[in-house]
Structures are given as C-alpha cells and as structure tokens.
Design an enzyme around this catalytic site. Structure first.
Site, PDB file in Angstrom:
ATOM      1  N   TYR A  90       2.665 -15.925 -13.434  1.00  0.00           N
ATOM      2  CA  TYR A  90       1.803 -14.854 -12.943  1.00  0.00           C
ATOM      3  C   TYR A  90       0.347 -15.110 -13.315  1.00  0.00           C
ATOM      4  CZ  TYR A  90      -0.211 -10.109 -12.715  1.00  0.00           C
ATOM      5  OH  TYR A  90      -1.008  -9.018 -12.460  1.00  0.00           O
TER       6      TYR A  90
ATOM      7  N   ASP B 162       8.108  -8.199   4.084  1.00  0.00           N
ATOM      8  CA  ASP B 162       8.037  -8.930   2.817  1.00  0.00           C
ATOM      9  C   ASP B 162       6.881  -9.921   2.913  1.00  0.00           C
ATOM     10  OD1 ASP B 162       8.399 -10.584   0.618  1.00  0.00           O
ATOM     11  OD2 ASP B 162      10.568 -10.698   0.834  1.00  0.00           O
TER      12      ASP B 162
ATOM     13  N   THR C  90      -1.058 -17.904 -14.010  1.00  0.00           N
ATOM     14  CA  THR C  90      -1.512 -19.073 -13.260  1.00  0.00           C
ATOM     15  C   THR C  90      -1.976 -18.654 -11.864  1.00  0.00           C
ATOM     16  OG1 THR C  90      -0.006 -20.545 -14.459  1.00  0.00           O
ATOM     17  CG2 THR C  90      -0.840 -21.326 -12.352  1.00  0.00           C
TER      18      THR C  90
ATOM     19  N   SER D 107      -6.303 -10.233 -12.277  1.00  0.00           N
ATOM     20  CA  SER D 107      -5.925  -9.508 -13.490  1.00  0.00           C
ATOM     21  C   SER D 107      -6.648 -10.124 -14.674  1.00  0.00           C
ATOM     22  CB  SER D 107      -4.411  -9.598 -13.713  1.00  0.00           C
ATOM     23  OG  SER D 107      -4.045  -9.143 -15.008  1.00  0.00           O
TER      24      SER D 107
ATOM     25  N   ASN E  62      -3.294  -6.596  -2.586  1.00  0.00           N
ATOM     26  CA  ASN E  62      -2.942  -5.845  -3.786  1.00  0.00           C
ATOM     27  C   ASN E  62      -1.549  -6.181  -4.312  1.00  0.00           C
ATOM     28  OD1 ASN E  62      -2.524  -3.258  -5.548  1.00  0.00           O
ATOM     29  ND2 ASN E  62      -1.040  -3.044  -3.890  1.00  0.00           N
TER      30      ASN E  62
ATOM     31  N   GLY F  85       0.768  -1.236   0.000  1.00  0.00           N
ATOM     32  CA  GLY F  85       0.000   0.000   0.000  1.00  0.00           C
ATOM     33  C   GLY F  85       0.796   1.281   0.000  1.00  0.00           C
ATOM     34  N   GLY F  86       2.117   1.196  -0.231  1.00  0.00           N
ATOM     35  CA  GLY F  86       2.934   2.403  -0.181  1.00  0.00           C
ATOM     36  C   GLY F  86       3.477   2.864  -1.516  1.00  0.00           C
ATOM     37  N   SER F  87       3.158   2.145  -2.586  1.00  0.00           N
ATOM     38  CA  SER F  87       3.684   2.532  -3.901  1.00  0.00           C
ATOM     39  C   SER F  87       2.736   2.061  -4.984  1.00  0.00           C
ATOM     40  CB  SER F  87       5.080   1.921  -4.127  1.00  0.00           C
ATOM     41  OG  SER F  87       5.012   0.502  -4.117  1.00  0.00           O
TER      42      SER F  87
END
Length: 254
Positions: A158, A67, A160, A145, A94, A19-21
């Site tokens: 990704y 992380d 998958t 996505s 996210n 949530g920071g970038s």
C-alpha cells in the site's frame, strides 16, 4: 461542517471512485452540495446512499456499480458518466485498500491485486479523464497518504502505491499541463472512517497517533471535503503537480 461555496463547480461533471461509502461518500455529498453533477463507481450496492443524497440535495448522484480493478469496466463507467453529465471536469481517484500485511506473507498475486486497486486504476482513470478534458481542461485529484512519508510498516504494498501516486501525479501534471489539465495529490493523515474504526483503530494506536499530531483532534471523512473542493475548483487554478498534506500536523513538507 460549513463548506466554502465554489461557484465554478455548479453543474460540473464530477467522477469519484469509491464515492458511495466511507470517505468517498463524504466527497460525493460535498460536491452535491456545490451543485455538481456527480457520478461514482463502487463495488457494493449504494442504493440507500443514493436515496439519502436525493433526500438531502433534491437530486441523486449517478451510481455505477463496478470494480476499479477491471480496467475495461472502470473506463466504461467513466464514459457512462460522460454520456449522462457531459465530459468529466473533475476526477477524484479516492478508492483504495490499505489491507494490513507483512512482507513474509505477501505473494505475487497479492502484490498485483494491491497495485491494481491502489495505483493501476488511478493511472487509467487519469488517462480516460484526460481524454474527456482535452480542449476544455479540468482537475484531477489523486488520493495518496502520509503512510509512505512516515515509512509505516505493516502494509508495504500500500505505501509503495502511495509513493507511486505522488510520482505519477507530478509526471502527469507536466504532461497534461499544456492542455490546461491540473493534476494534484492529497495525502490525508489517519482519517477515521467506519472501516478504520472497525478494523484497526485500537485505543493504543489512536493515542499514539494523537501524540504525533499538532492539532489534537482526530480526522474525520468530512475534514477532506474542503481540501478536495479546493483542488477541484478554480480557487486553485494555478496549482498543479503538488501533494497537499491534510493530517493535523503529523508530517511536514517543503
């Protein structure tokens, strides 16, 4: 961009991964604008962003450096958010990594790393959020996505994971529904974050993608704020187990 106000989000405890970038920073800003108490995890120092939010909203989000592939660390930060703001009412999964790769160059280690970021972290964040939401209910929003719906090549680990997120969302919605916990997925189109512009958004690629869109305007991170707020709020209180597409009209559902 003017956002609809959702009164039920005022004072809500919200936790956002990444949530920071990029897109996540827009989501943090959007929830702060609703009066929510936001905590977010990120690998890189987000002090400047926190200061920006403090200046804009008169209060700061809670930045928890970590992380998401370290499950113990991820869950520890979610419990820190609980201690600071009360039980999490809204979880937004996210954070993701759409690193380009071919089948030929992929290794077992790379596969495990990609699934750890793009799927495993989502699952265990959902588990901890469900624990905190038990008894009061809440909303979980998992970012997927349209990449997997399009069958895009060039990042199969990704796509998958994206397909897995949708399946996981539907099953968790069924499992957690009796506890009044809603679980939905949001599938954006090509959102032009700075990372996308720097690494993969060639003029040719952008032109080709625009041809696929019904709406002839590229998506920005701010275009995702309204849909996420909707899924998080009581405005969608009877909506669960869904994958909502926001892509300018590239793919169709239903």
């Amino acid at each position: 961009m003017t956002q609809v106000i959702h009164p039920d989000l005022k004072g809500a405890s919200v936790y956002i991964t990444g949530g920071g970038s990029g897109l996540g920073a827009s989501l943090t800003d959007g929830f702060m604008g609703q009066g929510a108490n936001v905590a977010f995890i990120g690998r890189s120092d987000a002090s400047d962003f926190v200061a920006e939010m403090q200046g804009k909203h008169g209060r700061a989000p809670l930045f928890l450096q970590g992380d998401i592939t370290d499950t113990d660390q991820l869950l520890a930060t979610m419990r820190q958010a609980e201690a600071a703001h009360g039980p999490i009412r809204v979880l937004v999964n996210n954070a993701a990594n759409d690193k380009r790769h071919s089948l030929e160059e992929a290794t077992p280690e790379f596969w495990d790393w990609m699934q750890a970021i793009n799927l495993k972290a989502y699952y265990f964040a959902c588990k901890e959020a469900a624990r905190q939401m038990r008894g009061t209910g809440g909303s979980i929003v998992n970012f997927s996505s349209i990449s997997y719906m399009m069958g895009n090549a060039g990042y199969t680990a990704y796509t998958t994971a994206n397909a897995g997120i949708t399946g996981m969302t539907r099953s968790l919605a069924r499992e957690l529904g009796p506890q009044n916990i809603r679980v939905n997925a949001l599938a954006p189109g090509w959102v032009l974050t700075q990372k996308q512009l720097d690494q993969w958004a060639t003029p040719e690629g952008l032109e080709a993608h625009m041809e696929r869109q019904c709406l002839k305007e590229h998506l920005t991170p701010d275009d995702m704020i309204g849909p996420v707020l909707y899924l998080a709020s009581d405005a969608s209180r009877m909506m669960t187990s869904q994958c909502m597409v926001v892509d300018g009209g590239v793919v169709v559902t239903g």
